[in-house]
Design a protein around this motif. Structure first.
Motif, PDB file in Angstrom:
ATOM      1  N   SER A  47       0.888  -1.205  -0.088  1.00  0.00           N
ATOM      2  CA  SER A  47      -0.172  -0.103  -0.100  1.00  0.00           C
ATOM      3  C   SER A  47       0.914   1.145  -0.044  1.00  0.00           C
ATOM      4  O   SER A  47       2.085   0.971   0.701  1.00  0.00           O
ATOM      5  CB  SER A  47      -1.053   0.042   1.191  1.00  0.00           C
ATOM      6  N   LYS A  48       0.294   2.144  -0.620  1.00  0.00           N
ATOM      7  CA  LYS A  48       1.180   3.470  -0.951  1.00  0.00           C
ATOM      8  C   LYS A  48       0.313   4.652  -1.127  1.00  0.00           C
ATOM      9  O   LYS A  48      -0.828   4.524  -1.622  1.00  0.00           O
ATOM     10  CB  LYS A  48       2.363   3.303  -1.730  1.00  0.00           C
ATOM     11  N   VAL A  49       0.825   5.796  -0.764  1.00  0.00           N
ATOM     12  CA  VAL A  49       0.007   7.048  -1.063  1.00  0.00           C
ATOM     13  C   VAL A  49       1.033   7.963  -1.572  1.00  0.00           C
ATOM     14  O   VAL A  49       2.144   8.614  -1.137  1.00  0.00           O
ATOM     15  CB  VAL A  49      -0.514   7.715   0.232  1.00  0.00           C
ATOM     16  N   LEU A  50       0.660   8.759  -2.754  1.00  0.00           N
ATOM     17  CA  LEU A  50       1.297   9.586  -3.265  1.00  0.00           C
ATOM     18  C   LEU A  50       0.566  10.820  -3.329  1.00  0.00           C
ATOM     19  O   LEU A  50      -0.579  11.088  -3.853  1.00  0.00           O
ATOM     20  CB  LEU A  50       1.452   9.108  -5.173  1.00  0.00           C
ATOM     21  N   THR A  51       1.228  11.992  -2.840  1.00  0.00           N
ATOM     22  CA  THR A  51       0.861  13.331  -2.588  1.00  0.00           C
ATOM     23  C   THR A  51       1.553  14.283  -3.327  1.00  0.00           C
ATOM     24  O   THR A  51       2.726  14.307  -3.451  1.00  0.00           O
ATOM     25  CB  THR A  51       0.433  13.562  -1.349  1.00  0.00           C
ATOM     26  N   THR A  52       0.740  15.099  -4.169  1.00  0.00           N
ATOM     27  CA  THR A  52       1.431  15.993  -5.194  1.00  0.00           C
ATOM     28  C   THR A  52       1.480  17.522  -4.743  1.00  0.00           C
ATOM     29  O   THR A  52      -0.028  17.701  -4.304  1.00  0.00           O
ATOM     30  CB  THR A  52       1.470  15.799  -6.688  1.00  0.00           C
ATOM     31  N   LYS A  53       2.057  18.589  -4.915  1.00  0.00           N
ATOM     32  CA  LYS A  53       1.872  19.876  -4.676  1.00  0.00           C
ATOM     33  C   LYS A  53       1.671  20.701  -5.804  1.00  0.00           C
ATOM     34  O   LYS A  53       1.509  20.062  -6.876  1.00  0.00           O
ATOM     35  CB  LYS A  53       3.295  20.297  -3.955  1.00  0.00           C
ATOM     36  N   LYS A  54       1.506  21.931  -5.479  1.00  0.00           N
ATOM     37  CA  LYS A  54       1.295  22.840  -6.871  1.00  0.00           C
ATOM     38  C   LYS A  54       2.434  22.856  -7.794  1.00  0.00           C
ATOM     39  O   LYS A  54       3.814  22.690  -7.412  1.00  0.00           O
ATOM     40  CB  LYS A  54       1.081  24.292  -6.127  1.00  0.00           C
ATOM     41  N   SER A  56       8.471  -1.216   4.368  1.00  0.00           N
ATOM     42  CA  SER A  56       7.224  -0.883   5.162  1.00  0.00           C
ATOM     43  C   SER A  56       7.584   0.608   5.498  1.00  0.00           C
ATOM     44  O   SER A  56       8.678   0.895   6.353  1.00  0.00           O
ATOM     45  CB  SER A  56       6.737  -1.716   5.925  1.00  0.00           C
ATOM     46  N   ASN A  57       6.608   1.716   5.366  1.00  0.00           N
ATOM     47  CA  ASN A  57       6.851   2.905   6.156  1.00  0.00           C
ATOM     48  C   ASN A  57       7.810   3.662   5.681  1.00  0.00           C
ATOM     49  O   ASN A  57       8.210   4.566   6.087  1.00  0.00           O
ATOM     50  CB  ASN A  57       7.062   2.903   7.624  1.00  0.00           C
ATOM     51  N   THR A  58       8.425   3.427   4.472  1.00  0.00           N
ATOM     52  CA  THR A  58       9.253   4.357   3.693  1.00  0.00           C
ATOM     53  C   THR A  58       8.875   5.357   3.312  1.00  0.00           C
ATOM     54  O   THR A  58       7.563   5.574   2.737  1.00  0.00           O
ATOM     55  CB  THR A  58      10.020   3.583   2.391  1.00  0.00           C
ATOM     56  N   ILE A  59       9.587   6.492   3.251  1.00  0.00           N
ATOM     57  CA  ILE A  59       8.897   8.024   2.756  1.00  0.00           C
ATOM     58  C   ILE A  59      10.012   8.383   1.899  1.00  0.00           C
ATOM     59  O   ILE A  59      11.097   8.462   2.219  1.00  0.00           O
ATOM     60  CB  ILE A  59       8.944   8.971   3.933  1.00  0.00           C
ATOM     61  N   VAL A  60       9.532   8.710   0.547  1.00  0.00           N
ATOM     62  CA  VAL A  60      10.231   9.086  -0.559  1.00  0.00           C
ATOM     63  C   VAL A  60       9.774  10.662  -0.799  1.00  0.00           C
ATOM     64  O   VAL A  60       8.617  10.812  -1.133  1.00  0.00           O
ATOM     65  CB  VAL A  60      10.141   8.440  -1.973  1.00  0.00           C
ATOM     66  N   VAL A  72      14.086  11.652  -7.564  1.00  0.00           N
ATOM     67  CA  VAL A  72      14.039  11.392  -6.413  1.00  0.00           C
ATOM     68  C   VAL A  72      15.018  12.484  -5.234  1.00  0.00           C
ATOM     69  O   VAL A  72      16.158  12.457  -5.860  1.00  0.00           O
ATOM     70  CB  VAL A  72      14.303   9.952  -5.881  1.00  0.00           C
ATOM     71  N   GLN A  73      14.679  13.250  -4.401  1.00  0.00           N
ATOM     72  CA  GLN A  73      15.440  14.073  -3.462  1.00  0.00           C
ATOM     73  C   GLN A  73      15.959  13.204  -2.150  1.00  0.00           C
ATOM     74  O   GLN A  73      17.105  13.435  -1.923  1.00  0.00           O
ATOM     75  CB  GLN A  73      14.597  15.340  -3.294  1.00  0.00           C
ATOM     76  N   SER A  74      15.154  12.466  -1.764  1.00  0.00           N
ATOM     77  CA  SER A  74      15.688  11.729  -0.485  1.00  0.00           C
ATOM     78  C   SER A  74      14.653  10.411  -0.151  1.00  0.00           C
ATOM     79  O   SER A  74      13.408  10.541  -0.705  1.00  0.00           O
ATOM     80  CB  SER A  74      15.414  12.359   0.667  1.00  0.00           C
ATOM     81  N   VAL A  75      15.416   9.428   0.525  1.00  0.00           N
ATOM     82  CA  VAL A  75      14.497   8.287   0.757  1.00  0.00           C
ATOM     83  C   VAL A  75      14.699   8.075   2.358  1.00  0.00           C
ATOM     84  O   VAL A  75      15.858   8.077   2.899  1.00  0.00           O
ATOM     85  CB  VAL A  75      14.941   7.009   0.112  1.00  0.00           C
ATOM     86  N   THR A  76      13.638   7.872   3.072  1.00  0.00           N
ATOM     87  CA  THR A  76      13.803   7.790   4.470  1.00  0.00           C
ATOM     88  C   THR A  76      13.368   6.587   5.311  1.00  0.00           C
ATOM     89  O   THR A  76      12.030   6.258   4.832  1.00  0.00           O
ATOM     90  CB  THR A  76      13.208   9.208   4.966  1.00  0.00           C
ATOM     91  N   ASN A  77      14.108   5.687   5.914  1.00  0.00           N
ATOM     92  CA  ASN A  77      13.783   4.403   6.438  1.00  0.00           C
ATOM     93  C   ASN A  77      14.886   3.938   7.146  1.00  0.00           C
ATOM     94  O   ASN A  77      16.050   3.750   6.406  1.00  0.00           O
ATOM     95  CB  ASN A  77      13.096   3.622   5.127  1.00  0.00           C
ATOM     96  N   ASP A  78      14.898   4.031   8.328  1.00  0.00           N
ATOM     97  CA  ASP A  78      15.953   3.814   9.181  1.00  0.00           C
ATOM     98  C   ASP A  78      16.229   2.007   9.061  1.00  0.00           C
ATOM     99  O   ASP A  78      17.302   1.700   9.477  1.00  0.00           O
ATOM    100  CB  ASP A  78      15.732   3.787  10.782  1.00  0.00           C
ATOM    101  N   LYS A  79      15.244   1.293   8.343  1.00  0.00           N
ATOM    102  CA  LYS A  79      15.480  -0.153   8.435  1.00  0.00           C
ATOM    103  C   LYS A  79      15.948  -0.629   7.021  1.00  0.00           C
ATOM    104  O   LYS A  79      16.354  -1.705   6.977  1.00  0.00           O
ATOM    105  CB  LYS A  79      13.820  -0.846   8.522  1.00  0.00           C
TER     106      LYS A  79
END
Length: 259
Positions: free
Chosen positions: A58-65, A95-99, A111-118
């Motif tokens: 499952s994932k959610v993509l949110t876009t800005k202006k 799971s729970n990765t934020i890009v 891609v600018q950053s990938v955040t996930n401590d695992k």
């Protein structure tokens, strides 16, 4: 987009991500493999192996202006990524990765950053590469389509048959535009599966077929449903009078909601 030409409405399909939108997507894939033997050898003849698995993402993509360069920022938030085999559920480290990234004026994601401590840096680089080079779910033709029109797309596939070997297959997908109602175009999918001609394997016979349905939201320029199921049969001659029979099945459902 649709146009009216010579008494028939035609439709253009151009899948793309838009600014100021929220795309919520779930994917569930059910797979199974059964192995038996055609032989006079009693031990092998009675030997039956099999496994089943479920993969879900499952994932959610949110876009800005949009900015002055027609670029827009985007955030991809992965929810649960898991696989279940033999009743045991395993959470994927993804799971729970934020890009965080942005779309260019050509709708290419950077891609600018990938955040996930695992996950380690190497895995993060793989995630970045995958997202920046992801291929469209379906390669729609440039020319407009009318009801009843079809187009084809060939997709390579690799199925492991043991720890060290895999079979290279080609899936020939044929999409036929069935109907359009309330801006939703419905395609019927049929699949034929056969050995890749570049794959040298005189001891392997492989064939299969599948069906599916695809829904495309014309106003949103996006696939909102992509469901398919297929069965593949493989007969592998291992030695004199011993043939391994493999039946592989898959059922997938991808649903996207847009806000």
């Amino acid at each position: 987009m649709s146009t009216y030409c010579f008494g028939q409405t035609t439709y253009t399909f151009d899948a793309k991500i838009k600014p100021e939108k929220k795309y919520s997507q779930t994917m569930v894939v059910n797979s199974s493999m059964q192995i038996g033997y055609t032989t006079d050898s009693i031990p092998l003849k009675n030997k039956k192996l099999g496994n089943e698995s479920v993969t879900s993402v499952s994932k959610v993509l949110t876009t800005k202006k949009k900015d002055k360069n027609n670029h827009f920022e985007a955030i991809i938030e992965f929810g649960e990524v898991s696989s279940t085999s033999n009743i045991k559920k395993v959470l994927n480290p993804m799971s729970n990765t934020i890009v965080i990234g942005s779309y260019t004026e050509k709708n290419i994601f950077k891609v600018q950053s990938v955040t996930n401590d695992k996950i380690d840096e190497k895995t993060k680089e793989l995630v970045k590469y995958s997202l920046e080079n992801v291929k469209p779910e379906i390669e729609f033709p440039i020319k407009p389509l009318k009801i009843g029109d079809s187009f084809e797309h060939n997709m390579p596939m690799k199925i492991p048959i043991d720890k060290n070997n895999a079979v290279n297959l080609i899936i020939k997908k044929t999409y036929t535009l069935k109907e359009v109602n309330n801006n939703i175009a419905v395609f019927d999918l049929s699949e034929l599966i056969f050995l890749d001609t570049n794959f040298k394997a005189e001891n392997i016979l492989a064939y299969g077929n599948g069906t599916g349905i695809v829904e495309f939201n014309i106003a949103e320029n996006q696939i909102v449903k992509n469901n398919s199921e297929f069965t593949i049969h493989m007969d592998i001659t291992e030695k004199l009078n011993v043939i391994r029979n493999i039946i592989s099945k898959s059922n997938s459902e991808v649903i996207t909601t847009i806000e």
